[in-house]
Design an enzyme around this catalytic site. Structure first.
Site, PDB file in Angstrom:
ATOM      1  N   HIS A 129       0.862  -1.176   0.000  1.00  0.00           N
ATOM      2  CA  HIS A 129       0.000   0.000   0.000  1.00  0.00           C
ATOM      3  C   HIS A 129       0.903   1.232   0.000  1.00  0.00           C
ATOM      4  O   HIS A 129       2.029   1.191   0.478  1.00  0.00           O
ATOM      5  CB  HIS A 129      -0.861  -0.040   1.273  1.00  0.00           C
ATOM      6  CG  HIS A 129      -1.924   0.997   1.365  1.00  0.00           C
ATOM      7  ND1 HIS A 129      -1.659   2.298   1.733  1.00  0.00           N
ATOM      8  CD2 HIS A 129      -3.270   0.922   1.166  1.00  0.00           C
ATOM      9  CE1 HIS A 129      -2.798   2.982   1.759  1.00  0.00           C
ATOM     10  NE2 HIS A 129      -3.780   2.174   1.419  1.00  0.00           N
ATOM     11  N   ASP A 206       2.943  -4.717   8.051  1.00  0.00           N
ATOM     12  CA  ASP A 206       1.697  -3.971   7.948  1.00  0.00           C
ATOM     13  C   ASP A 206       0.549  -4.971   8.038  1.00  0.00           C
ATOM     14  O   ASP A 206       0.313  -5.733   7.109  1.00  0.00           O
ATOM     15  CB  ASP A 206       1.687  -3.209   6.613  1.00  0.00           C
ATOM     16  CG  ASP A 206       0.361  -2.517   6.326  1.00  0.00           C
ATOM     17  OD1 ASP A 206      -0.608  -2.704   7.082  1.00  0.00           O
ATOM     18  OD2 ASP A 206       0.294  -1.797   5.310  1.00  0.00           O
ATOM     19  N   GLN A 209      -4.621  -5.361   6.699  1.00  0.00           N
ATOM     20  CA  GLN A 209      -5.552  -6.254   6.011  1.00  0.00           C
ATOM     21  C   GLN A 209      -5.645  -7.638   6.646  1.00  0.00           C
ATOM     22  O   GLN A 209      -6.599  -8.368   6.398  1.00  0.00           O
ATOM     23  CB  GLN A 209      -5.150  -6.397   4.541  1.00  0.00           C
ATOM     24  CG  GLN A 209      -5.276  -5.117   3.738  1.00  0.00           C
ATOM     25  CD  GLN A 209      -6.706  -4.604   3.660  1.00  0.00           C
ATOM     26  OE1 GLN A 209      -7.651  -5.381   3.587  1.00  0.00           O
ATOM     27  NE2 GLN A 209      -6.869  -3.290   3.678  1.00  0.00           N
ATOM     28  N   LYS A 232     -10.597  -1.615  10.466  1.00  0.00           N
ATOM     29  CA  LYS A 232     -10.631  -2.818   9.628  1.00  0.00           C
ATOM     30  C   LYS A 232     -11.157  -4.022  10.407  1.00  0.00           C
ATOM     31  O   LYS A 232     -11.422  -5.074   9.837  1.00  0.00           O
ATOM     32  CB  LYS A 232      -9.220  -3.167   9.123  1.00  0.00           C
ATOM     33  CG  LYS A 232      -8.453  -2.027   8.471  1.00  0.00           C
ATOM     34  CD  LYS A 232      -8.859  -1.779   7.058  1.00  0.00           C
ATOM     35  CE  LYS A 232      -7.878  -0.810   6.399  1.00  0.00           C
ATOM     36  NZ  LYS A 232      -8.236  -0.488   5.018  1.00  0.00           N
ATOM     37  N   CYS A 370      -4.744   2.426  -3.672  1.00  0.00           N
ATOM     38  CA  CYS A 370      -3.505   2.915  -3.039  1.00  0.00           C
ATOM     39  C   CYS A 370      -2.375   1.892  -3.191  1.00  0.00           C
ATOM     40  O   CYS A 370      -1.573   1.697  -2.279  1.00  0.00           O
ATOM     41  CB  CYS A 370      -3.731   3.248  -1.567  1.00  0.00           C
ATOM     42  SG  CYS A 370      -4.771   4.680  -1.307  1.00  0.00           S
TER      43      CYS A 370
END
Length: 412
Positions: A129, A206, A209, A232, A370
Site C-alpha cells: 500500500h 503492515d 488487512q 478494519k 492505493c
C-alpha cells in the site's frame, strides 16, 4: 479447508443482526457491502461502547484525580491489555496507540531517521500500500539510505528467491504487508522475518488487512514491529496500534513532543516518559481506544477459526462464479489469499462498473486501491475489488453476480 460450516456453529443470519447498517437501503435496494478491505462495518456492541463512554464517563485520562478521569483511564488501559493479549505481545507497554496503520508506520520511519546512514539499505515489497512505500522513500531521501523492492509474479506472489539476493549486511530494515489490500495475497511473513533477522535487519509488518481475518501472534512471528487499524476490525476510525519489541521502542526517539510523553520538563532540558507514553503525546483518542478493545472482544467472541473458514467459503464461491463470466480477469490468484477479489471485464473501465453496481445497492471499490505499483505491473488503470467479511453471505454474492452481468451488458 474442512467441510462447510453449519449454521449451528456459525450463524451468519444472527451475526448480521449485530450490524445496524446492514438493514439500510441504497438507491432503494438492500445494501450489499463488499468494500470491507477499505473499512469494515461496526457492530452494535461497539457502538454501545462508544455511546456509553460519551454518556457516562467522558474525561481526559492519566492526569485527573476525579472519578470520571480514573474510570476513563482504567477503561483505556484495560483496552491496551486486551490488545496485548490478542496479539500476544509480551508486555502491555509494547502496544502503542496510534491514529491508525499509517501513523504507526510513520512513527517507526521517523524513529529510524536517526539510526540510518548513507549506504544503508531498506527493503519493501512490490505488493505494498502507498502508506508502506512513501514513508520509506522519505526516509531514504533524508538519510541517504537505498530503497530496494522484492518483486512479484503474475499470480500476485512475492518472488522470495529475489528477496534472498537483495538481503545483505547493509540491510537494516524490511517492510512487508501481511496481506495485500489490492490482491488478497497472504505473504509468507514467517519466512521473510527469519531471513531478514539472519542479516541483522529489523522487520515491520503492515497488518491492516490481515487482522480482520487472522489472529497474529507477534511473539511466535518474532516480528519487530506490527501495525494495524481498528476500523478494519469492526472498530472505529481514527485509532490503531503499533506493536514494537521493547528493545526497539527504547531505541527509537519520540515521534511527537507534547504533554503525556514527558517525565520532566524545563526550559533547559526535557526527559521523556517510559513506554508506552513516550510515543503517545497529547490527549489520545480515549473513546477510540476503548472501542478498539470492544471490537477485539467482539471478533474473539465469534472466533477467528470460524471466521477464516467461513470467509474462505465465500472466497471460493465468489471466485468460481466470477470465473464463469466471459472476458473477466481476476488479478491475484495466489494459492494463499484471503477474501479479496480484484478483477476487470474486457476493456470496460472499473469505475463504470462500480457506478452501476452502486445504483443496485452494491458497494465495491474501484481504482488502484492505493497500490499503484501493482496496477503498473499488470499494465491496468485499476480494478474492481470485492472484499468480504464474516457478515457477508452467499446470497449477497448471487445478487452481486447477477448485477455485475447486467452492468456488463449495459456497458458492452
Amino acid at each position: 479447508m474442512s467441510e462447510a460450516l453449519s449454521h449451528t456453529t456459525f450463524n451468519v443470519k444472527q451475526i448480521r443482526k449485530d450490524f445496524p447498517i446492514l438493514k439500510r437501503k441504497v438507491n432503494g435496494k438492500p445494501l450489499i457491502y463488499f468494500d470491507n478491505a477499505a473499512t469494515s462495518q461496526t457492530p452494535q456492541q461497539v457502538i454501545d461502547t462508544i455511546v456509553d463512554y460519551y454518556s457516562n464517563y467522558n474525561a481526559n485520562i492519566h492526569r485527573g484525580v476525579h472519578a470520571l478521569s480514573q474510570e476513563a483511564t482504567d477503561a483505556y488501559e484495560q483496552a491496551r491489555i486486551k490488545i496485548q493479549k490478542h496479539f500476544n505481545a509480551a508486555k502491555a507497554y509494547e502496544i502503542i496507540f496510534t491514529s491508525g496503520t499509517t501513523h504507526g508506520i510513520n512513527l517507526v520511519a521517523n524513529g529510524f531517521s536517526s539510526l540510518l546512514k548513507k549506504g544503508d539499505e531498506i527493503i519493501v515489497s512490490a505488493l505494498e500500500h502507498h502508506s508502506n512505500i512513501v514513508p520509506w522513500q522519505m526516509l531514504c531521501e533524508s538519510t541517504g539510505a537505498v530503497l530496494k523492492v522484492i518483486p512479484m509474479n503474475t499470480n500476485g506472489d512475492l518472488v522470495l528467491s529475489e528477496f534472498d539476493k537483495l538481503l545483505n549486511q547493509n540491510t537494516k530494515l524490511v517492510f512487508v504487508n501481511h496481506i495485500s489490500n489490492a490482491l488478497g495475497t497472504i505473504n509468507p511473513i514467517e519466512t521473510i522475518i527469519e531471513k531478514a533477522h539472519k542479516v541483522g535487519a529489523a522487520v515491520l509488518v503492515d497488518g491492516a488487512q490481515s487482522c480482520p481475518h487472522i489472529k497474529p501472534d507477534v511473539q511466535a512471528l518474532d516480528v519487530d514491529f506490527y501495525v494495524c487499524s481498528a476500523h478494519k476490525i469492526c472498530g472505529p476510525t481514527g485509532i490503531g496500534m503499533l506493536y514494537g519489541k521493547e528493545e526497539w521502542l527504547k531505541k527509537l526517539p519520540p515521534y511527537q513532543g507534547g504533554g503525556e510523553m514527558i517525565a520532566e520538563v524545563s526550559f533547559e532540558k526535557t526527559t521523556y516518559a517510559d513506554l508506552p507514553h513516550k510515543f503517545e503525546a497529547g490527549t489520545p483518542n480515549v473513546c477510540g481506544g476503548i472501542a478498539f478493545g470492544a471490537a477485539i472482544d467482539y471478533m474473539n467472541s465469534i472466533g477467528f477459526d470460524a471466521i477464516v473458514q467461513y470467509e474462505h467459503e465465500l472466497l471460493v464461491y465468489a471466485t468460481k462464479q466470477l470465473q464463469n463470466i466471459e472476458g473477466l480477469t481476476i488479478y491475484g490468484t495466489s494459492e494463499h489469499k484471503t477474501s479479496v477479489i480484484s478483477f476487470n471485464v474486457g476493456n470496460i473501465h472499473p469505475y463504470d462498473i462500480g457506478t452501476i453496481l452502486d445504483k443496485m445497492g452494491i458497494a465495491v471499490r474501484t481504482g488502484h486501491h492505493c497500490a499503484q505499483p501493482i496496477m503498473d505491473f499488470y499494465k491496468i488503470p485499476g480494478t474492481i475489488r470485492a472484499s468480504f467479511m464474516f457478515y457477508n453471505t452467499k446470497e449477497e454474492i448471487d445478487i452481486f453476480i447477477s448485477a455485475l452481468k447486467k452492468a456488463i451488458l449495459m456497458l458492452s
